[in-house]
Write a protein that holds these residues in place. Structure first.
Motif, mmCIF file in Angstrom:
data_model
loop_
_atom_site.group_PDB
_atom_site.id
_atom_site.type_symbol
_atom_site.label_atom_id
_atom_site.label_comp_id
_atom_site.label_asym_id
_atom_site.label_seq_id
_atom_site.Cartn_x
_atom_site.Cartn_y
_atom_site.Cartn_z
ATOM 1 N N TYR A 58 31.226 30.851 101.878
ATOM 2 C CA TYR A 58 30.697 30.514 100.550
ATOM 3 C C TYR A 58 29.794 31.624 100.005
ATOM 4 O O TYR A 58 29.780 31.876 98.792
ATOM 5 C CB TYR A 58 29.948 29.191 100.610
ATOM 6 C CG TYR A 58 30.838 28.040 101.039
ATOM 7 C CD1 TYR A 58 31.898 27.628 100.232
ATOM 8 C CD2 TYR A 58 30.625 27.391 102.249
ATOM 9 C CE1 TYR A 58 32.730 26.586 100.623
ATOM 10 C CE2 TYR A 58 31.453 26.349 102.648
ATOM 11 C CZ TYR A 58 32.502 25.956 101.829
ATOM 12 O OH TYR A 58 33.333 24.932 102.223
ATOM 13 N N LYS B 293 38.169 30.042 101.292
ATOM 14 C CA LYS B 293 37.570 29.536 102.528
ATOM 15 C C LYS B 293 38.512 29.751 103.705
ATOM 16 O O LYS B 293 38.108 30.304 104.744
ATOM 17 C CB LYS B 293 37.250 28.042 102.381
ATOM 18 C CG LYS B 293 36.749 27.405 103.673
ATOM 19 C CD LYS B 293 36.484 25.921 103.496
ATOM 20 C CE LYS B 293 36.044 25.301 104.824
ATOM 21 N NZ LYS B 293 35.739 23.852 104.664
ATOM 22 N N VAL C 186 29.893 26.866 93.853
ATOM 23 C CA VAL C 186 29.365 27.198 95.190
ATOM 24 C C VAL C 186 27.839 27.228 95.173
ATOM 25 O O VAL C 186 27.190 26.911 96.176
ATOM 26 C CB VAL C 186 29.927 28.535 95.729
ATOM 27 C CG1 VAL C 186 31.414 28.445 95.978
ATOM 28 C CG2 VAL C 186 29.598 29.694 94.816
#
Length: 302
Positions: A37, A84, A196
């Motif tokens: 992230y 991710k 995020v």
């Protein structure tokens, strides 16, 4: 586009594809410093800043429809998931495997999704290509010498998820027909950064003190070269040269990822990855009817 300008643009496309291949190397290096992230947040900050002058110079500006805004928001969520798994797969696996496996599997998965859910017709040549692609993918993973547990390792599963998520991103972005792809990408990165920050990253607690010259070189190259530059050149190339001609350059990505992984990460790359990559790329060429030479060049050679 004039012939001289085309030659210059071909060089830019070549550099852009090398940049996309390099992103796997950057992710591997950056995985030592930050989590997935934090990577999204920091990369996007530099990407957004550098995309602004591109949008202004190209006269795309920031106009987007309500539908485009909605789709860019949904795409941002899927993109976070993709990055991710792309990051975790590279962190626990190798950049060379990820660059070869994911980038060759994405167009095959895109074709399958379009066939299963959007009524795309499957011809005999497509069945052959899919079988060839399956053999290529299995060869990249070297399943012929591995056990079941070794095949479905954590990083391989992450790579598979990434290769499924990217076609969804492609399909979603293609629905924003009245919005420039560059503008769409800008808002997507903007929404990703906001999301995020809201849910996954506390920017005040990022360990900035650990960031050295190697970190900054990789994060800036990832943001500016692999993202802003490569994405801009690719989308402008589609507008100027056409999708089919630009698509042929995609074949450079897995090989650049493999080569750069060997040079900069000293990764040991098995022959199976090279063979599997070639087989899978041939399958992609057949599925998408990609031609490497334009008609007039073929006529000159005949």
């Amino acid at each position: 586009m004039e012939e001289q300008n085309k030659k210059i643009f071909y060089i830019l496309m070549f550099v852009a594809m090398i940049g996309w291949g390099a992103s796997w190397v950057h992710a591997k290096v950056l995985s030592v410093y930050i989590n997935e992230y934090e990577l999204i947040f920091l990369r996007n900050i530099f990407t957004i800043v550098t995309m602004v002058p591109v949008l202004i110079v190209s006269k795309k500006y920031f106009h987007i429809t309500f539908k485009g805004i909605f789709l860019s928001f949904i795409t941002a969520i899927v993109m976070i998931l993709y990055l991710k798994y792309y990051f975790l797969g590279t962190k626990f696996g190798t950049a060379s495997l990820g660059g070869a496996f994911v980038t060759t599997l994405i167009p095959i998965n895109t074709f399958l999704i379009m066939a299963l859910f959007f009524g795309k017709k499957i011809q005999k040549k497509d069945i052959f290509a899919l079988l060839l692609g399956a053999i290529g993918v299995l060869t990249i993973l070297n399943v012929w010498t591995l056990s079941y547990d070794e095949i479905f390792t954590e990083h391989n599963v992450y790579f598979i998820f990434a290769s499924i998520l990217w076609p969804i991103i492609t399909i979603l972005s293609s629905k924003a027909t009245k919005t420039s792809p560059l503008v769409f990408s800008f808002y997507m990165y903007l929404f990703m950064t906001i999301l995020v920050l809201l849910f996954f990253v506390d920017y005040q607690h990022i360990n900035y003190k650990s960031f050295d010259g190697i970190f900054w070189l990789n994060i800036l190259s990832l943001a500016i070269v692999s993202t802003t530059f490569a994405t801009s050149v690719y989308f402008i190339g589609i507008e100027k040269l056409g999708t089919n001609e630009v698509s042929s350059f995609i074949f450079l990505v897995p090989f650049s990822a493999i080569t750069l992984s060997i040079v900069f990460l000293k990764e040991e790359v098995h022959l199976s990855i090279f063979i599997g990559t070639v087989l899978t790329l041939v399958a992609v060429k057949i599925l998408n009817n990609i031609r490497f030479f334009r008609k007039k060049y073929v006529e000159k050679l005949s």
